[in-house]
Design a protein around this motif. Structure first.
Motif, PDB file in Angstrom:
ATOM      1  N   LEU A 242     -26.479 -17.958 -19.030  1.00  0.00           N
ATOM      2  CA  LEU A 242     -26.222 -16.988 -20.098  1.00  0.00           C
ATOM      3  C   LEU A 242     -27.447 -16.120 -20.341  1.00  0.00           C
ATOM      4  O   LEU A 242     -27.335 -14.895 -20.498  1.00  0.00           O
ATOM      5  CB  LEU A 242     -25.825 -17.731 -21.386  1.00  0.00           C
ATOM      6  N   ARG A 243     -28.624 -16.728 -20.360  1.00  0.00           N
ATOM      7  CA  ARG A 243     -29.830 -15.932 -20.591  1.00  0.00           C
ATOM      8  C   ARG A 243     -30.035 -14.916 -19.473  1.00  0.00           C
ATOM      9  O   ARG A 243     -30.401 -13.757 -19.735  1.00  0.00           O
ATOM     10  CB  ARG A 243     -31.062 -16.835 -20.692  1.00  0.00           C
ATOM     11  N   GLU A 244     -29.780 -15.313 -18.228  1.00  0.00           N
ATOM     12  CA  GLU A 244     -29.925 -14.373 -17.121  1.00  0.00           C
ATOM     13  C   GLU A 244     -28.932 -13.228 -17.238  1.00  0.00           C
ATOM     14  O   GLU A 244     -29.270 -12.073 -16.973  1.00  0.00           O
ATOM     15  CB  GLU A 244     -29.739 -15.120 -15.793  1.00  0.00           C
ATOM     16  N   ALA A 245     -27.691 -13.535 -17.648  1.00  0.00           N
ATOM     17  CA  ALA A 245     -26.688 -12.486 -17.830  1.00  0.00           C
ATOM     18  C   ALA A 245     -27.101 -11.535 -18.953  1.00  0.00           C
ATOM     19  O   ALA A 245     -26.913 -10.312 -18.855  1.00  0.00           O
ATOM     20  CB  ALA A 245     -25.328 -13.111 -18.138  1.00  0.00           C
ATOM     21  N   ARG A 246     -27.675 -12.084 -20.007  1.00  0.00           N
ATOM     22  CA  ARG A 246     -28.125 -11.238 -21.121  1.00  0.00           C
ATOM     23  C   ARG A 246     -29.285 -10.338 -20.700  1.00  0.00           C
ATOM     24  O   ARG A 246     -29.349  -9.171 -21.097  1.00  0.00           O
ATOM     25  CB  ARG A 246     -28.520 -12.124 -22.309  1.00  0.00           C
ATOM     26  N   LEU A 247     -30.177 -10.869 -19.891  1.00  0.00           N
ATOM     27  CA  LEU A 247     -31.297 -10.056 -19.416  1.00  0.00           C
ATOM     28  C   LEU A 247     -30.814  -8.941 -18.491  1.00  0.00           C
ATOM     29  O   LEU A 247     -31.313  -7.807 -18.558  1.00  0.00           O
ATOM     30  CB  LEU A 247     -32.325 -10.941 -18.712  1.00  0.00           C
ATOM     31  N   HIS A 275     -38.869 -12.479 -29.103  1.00  0.00           N
ATOM     32  CA  HIS A 275     -38.441 -13.409 -28.057  1.00  0.00           C
ATOM     33  C   HIS A 275     -37.859 -12.636 -26.878  1.00  0.00           C
ATOM     34  O   HIS A 275     -38.145 -12.955 -25.712  1.00  0.00           O
ATOM     35  CB  HIS A 275     -37.401 -14.375 -28.609  1.00  0.00           C
ATOM     36  N   PHE A 276     -37.060 -11.630 -27.160  1.00  0.00           N
ATOM     37  CA  PHE A 276     -36.475 -10.807 -26.105  1.00  0.00           C
ATOM     38  C   PHE A 276     -37.558 -10.179 -25.239  1.00  0.00           C
ATOM     39  O   PHE A 276     -37.488 -10.223 -24.005  1.00  0.00           O
ATOM     40  CB  PHE A 276     -35.591  -9.722 -26.721  1.00  0.00           C
ATOM     41  N   SER A 277     -38.558  -9.590 -25.861  1.00  0.00           N
ATOM     42  CA  SER A 277     -39.628  -8.939 -25.098  1.00  0.00           C
ATOM     43  C   SER A 277     -40.362  -9.934 -24.214  1.00  0.00           C
ATOM     44  O   SER A 277     -40.723  -9.635 -23.069  1.00  0.00           O
ATOM     45  CB  SER A 277     -40.617  -8.250 -26.042  1.00  0.00           C
ATOM     46  N   ARG A 278     -40.567 -11.151 -24.729  1.00  0.00           N
ATOM     47  CA  ARG A 278     -41.292 -12.164 -23.956  1.00  0.00           C
ATOM     48  C   ARG A 278     -40.490 -12.587 -22.733  1.00  0.00           C
ATOM     49  O   ARG A 278     -41.013 -12.610 -21.609  1.00  0.00           O
ATOM     50  CB  ARG A 278     -41.604 -13.381 -24.821  1.00  0.00           C
ATOM     51  N   VAL A 279     -39.200 -12.934 -22.932  1.00  0.00           N
ATOM     52  CA  VAL A 279     -38.419 -13.420 -21.790  1.00  0.00           C
ATOM     53  C   VAL A 279     -38.103 -12.281 -20.820  1.00  0.00           C
ATOM     54  O   VAL A 279     -37.986 -12.507 -19.608  1.00  0.00           O
ATOM     55  CB  VAL A 279     -37.129 -14.129 -22.258  1.00  0.00           C
ATOM     56  N   PHE A 280     -37.978 -11.041 -21.336  1.00  0.00           N
ATOM     57  CA  PHE A 280     -37.736  -9.905 -20.442  1.00  0.00           C
ATOM     58  C   PHE A 280     -38.948  -9.699 -19.535  1.00  0.00           C
ATOM     59  O   PHE A 280     -38.796  -9.474 -18.328  1.00  0.00           O
ATOM     60  CB  PHE A 280     -37.467  -8.645 -21.263  1.00  0.00           C
ATOM     61  N   ARG A 281     -40.125  -9.804 -20.118  1.00  0.00           N
ATOM     62  CA  ARG A 281     -41.343  -9.627 -19.306  1.00  0.00           C
ATOM     63  C   ARG A 281     -41.467 -10.729 -18.272  1.00  0.00           C
ATOM     64  O   ARG A 281     -41.890 -10.492 -17.132  1.00  0.00           O
ATOM     65  CB  ARG A 281     -42.569  -9.588 -20.203  1.00  0.00           C
ATOM     66  N   GLU A 282     -41.115 -11.964 -18.646  1.00  0.00           N
ATOM     67  CA  GLU A 282     -41.156 -13.070 -17.694  1.00  0.00           C
ATOM     68  C   GLU A 282     -40.219 -12.806 -16.520  1.00  0.00           C
ATOM     69  O   GLU A 282     -40.529 -13.129 -15.375  1.00  0.00           O
ATOM     70  CB  GLU A 282     -40.765 -14.381 -18.381  1.00  0.00           C
ATOM     71  N   ARG A 283     -39.064 -12.202 -16.820  1.00  0.00           N
ATOM     72  CA  ARG A 283     -38.056 -11.982 -15.768  1.00  0.00           C
ATOM     73  C   ARG A 283     -38.366 -10.767 -14.913  1.00  0.00           C
ATOM     74  O   ARG A 283     -38.227 -10.802 -13.679  1.00  0.00           O
ATOM     75  CB  ARG A 283     -36.674 -11.811 -16.432  1.00  0.00           C
ATOM     76  N   TYR A 284     -38.798  -9.654 -15.525  1.00  0.00           N
ATOM     77  CA  TYR A 284     -38.959  -8.394 -14.797  1.00  0.00           C
ATOM     78  C   TYR A 284     -40.414  -7.984 -14.572  1.00  0.00           C
ATOM     79  O   TYR A 284     -40.673  -6.989 -13.905  1.00  0.00           O
ATOM     80  CB  TYR A 284     -38.209  -7.268 -15.513  1.00  0.00           C
TER      81      TYR A 284
END
Length: 297
Positions: A242-247, A275-284
């Motif tokens: 779900l988190r990957e789909a949201r990202l 939290h969004f900014s942190r996980v987005f940066r981790e992913r992209y």
């Protein structure tokens, strides 16, 4: 660097922070154990070469004997120790961020959310797997330019991108050899349709307030059974999917709209923009604003 010199990120026992590649080889006696009530921030891979160890994750329990590759995903409460009655437990281990390409290899061996047991690995592959771990340890000790070499310690932290990539390459060989050689659990009939439907529910509206319980109800399964089957079929727990789909949804919104980062976060199911900014940066690799600027430059 010794294990007790690593920063602690979970109550109970130290755990390497995200981004590090740490590996080592232990031979522990009775009484040895690690307890992480909040899990770890990185994946843990263990390959047993002698004795026996035990793993607990929630209600799930697994035993590791010679030739067993046991993997723990981050963020999952766990405990592992020398098995009761065993004289010792000898094993290789590595903490790191797993490559996404490994998920399909590990998926069939999921026994619980975040717990994978790849076993038994044929004896003919043990030497190759140990050799790969040996290279991983040697590559992790490879010094960064301008720094002295590490002492021959049983634990090594990979310094610099070259050492990290070489170490991860060796670990990838371990995962591939083990997963291709072990007996894959027999699939249970009739489960693919339910898992596919849950994936469709996520894809249709990633920003909806999905939970394991709500997704399980949507496919007429208990939450624990649903989480097990979803992980078994896809190689990742439902909340990670779900988190990957949201990202991915957030990235599309950043590319195609002028919504603020805060509104993109909310529309993608992230209640906290921080939290969004942190996980987005981790992913992209970049924060949301920089990602948008880069896509439009």
């Amino acid at each position: 660097m010794h294990a007790d010199g690593l920063p602690g990120t979970a109550a109970g026992d130290p755990s390497p922070p995200p981004g590090l590649v740490v590996t080592g080889r232990y031979d522990q006696g009775p009484g040895y154990g690690v307890d992480r009530p909040r899990g770890s921030d990185s994946w843990l891979f263990t390959f047993t070469t002698g004795g026996r160890g035990t793993f607990r994750q929630g209600d799930a329990r697994a035993e590791a004997a010679a030739g067993h590759l046991v993997v723990l995903a981050p963020g999952v409460a766990h405990r592992y120790a020398v098995a009761s009655g065993a004289p010792h437990w000898r094993f290789w281990w590595a903490h790191c961020q797993a490559r996404t390409s490994w998920a399909p290899w590990l998926g069939p061996y999921a026994v619980a959310d975040g717990l994978y047991v790849v076993a038994p690995v044929p004896a003919g592959l043990h030497g190759r797997i140990e050799a790969a771990f040996g290279r991983m340890l040697a590559d992790a000790r490879r010094p960064a330019p301008g720094t002295p070499p590490e002492a021959a310690d049983p634990v090594a932290v990979a310094h610099g991108s070259l050492a990290r990539e070489l170490a991860l390459g060796a670990l990838e060989e371990v995962v591939l050899l083990a997963a291709s050689g072990a007996r894959e659990p027999a699939p249970e009939p009739g489960d693919d349709t339910r898992v596919r439907h849950a994936e469709e529910l996520i894809a249709a509206d990633p920003g909806a307030p999905h939970t394991v319980a709500s997704l399980a109800g949507g496919v007429s399964l208990s939450p624990s059974r649903f989480a097990h089957l979803f992980t078994l079929r896809t190689g990742r727990p439902p909340m990670r999917a779900l988190r990957e789909a949201r990202l991915r949804h957030a990235a599309r919104l950043l590319e195609a709209t002028d919504l603020t980062v805060e509104r993109v976060a909310a529309a993608s199911g992230f209640p906290s923009p921080f939290h969004f900014s942190r996980v987005f940066r981790e992913r992209y690799g970049v924060p949301p604003g920089a990602y948008r600027a880069g896509e439009r430059s």
